[in-house]
Design a protein around this motif. Structure first.
Motif, PDB file in Angstrom:
ATOM      1  N   ARG A 197      -8.808   5.128  -1.587  1.00  0.00           N
ATOM      2  CA  ARG A 197      -8.309   5.419  -0.244  1.00  0.00           C
ATOM      3  C   ARG A 197      -8.467   4.201   0.680  1.00  0.00           C
ATOM      4  O   ARG A 197      -7.559   3.857   1.439  1.00  0.00           O
ATOM      5  N   THR A 198      -9.604   3.524   0.584  1.00  0.00           N
ATOM      6  CA  THR A 198      -9.837   2.326   1.399  1.00  0.00           C
ATOM      7  C   THR A 198      -8.837   1.227   1.057  1.00  0.00           C
ATOM      8  O   THR A 198      -8.307   0.554   1.952  1.00  0.00           O
ATOM      9  N   GLU A 254       0.815  -1.198   0.000  1.00  0.00           N
ATOM     10  CA  GLU A 254       0.000   0.000   0.000  1.00  0.00           C
ATOM     11  C   GLU A 254       0.862   1.267   0.000  1.00  0.00           C
ATOM     12  O   GLU A 254       0.555   2.242  -0.703  1.00  0.00           O
ATOM     13  N   GLU A 312      -5.624   2.071   2.653  1.00  0.00           N
ATOM     14  CA  GLU A 312      -5.669   1.984   4.118  1.00  0.00           C
ATOM     15  C   GLU A 312      -5.858   0.560   4.627  1.00  0.00           C
ATOM     16  O   GLU A 312      -5.252   0.170   5.620  1.00  0.00           O
ATOM     17  N   LYS A 313      -6.710  -0.221   3.953  1.00  0.00           N
ATOM     18  CA  LYS A 313      -7.065  -1.552   4.468  1.00  0.00           C
ATOM     19  C   LYS A 313      -6.364  -2.695   3.756  1.00  0.00           C
ATOM     20  O   LYS A 313      -6.441  -3.831   4.204  1.00  0.00           O
TER      21      LYS A 313
END
Length: 101
Positions: A33-34, A4, A37-38
């Motif tokens: 964005r998710t 990421e 982040e995840k």
């Protein structure tokens, strides 16, 4: 560096920020964005493929076995801070002086 962070670094170096990138590849900003982040591993494959295509990388480069070495990330950081003119000069230098398959 994890996958990421690697993606975010590429996105910022090529597009300036995640919002511009998400608009360019036609994926909602919140989705990109998710993913950042995840984790890429939780993302839909079609989104991962769009991200890879937008960054001009292969999906294999996001494999958990891929070595996101710090030298490469430093090269990206330093290169992205150059002016467009200097980036072009650097690319010409690389193309003229190194054989890369």
């Amino acid at each position: 560096m994890n996958r990421e962070d690697f993606l975010k670094l590429l996105i910022e170096s090529k597009y300036g920020n995640v919002k511009v990138f998400s608009e360019a590849i036609k994926i909602p900003y919140t989705t990109v964005r998710t993913i950042l982040e995840k984790g890429v591993g939780n993302a839909r494959i079609d989104n991962v493929l769009k991200i890879c295509k937008g960054l001009d990388i292969s999906p294999e480069q996001l494999s958990v076995d891929f070595d996101f070495d710090t030298t490469f990330s430093e090269i990206i950081k330093k290169t992205s801070s150059l002016s467009k003119e200097d980036q072009t000069k650097l690319l010409q230098y690389i193309n003229n002086n190194f054989y890369i398959e």
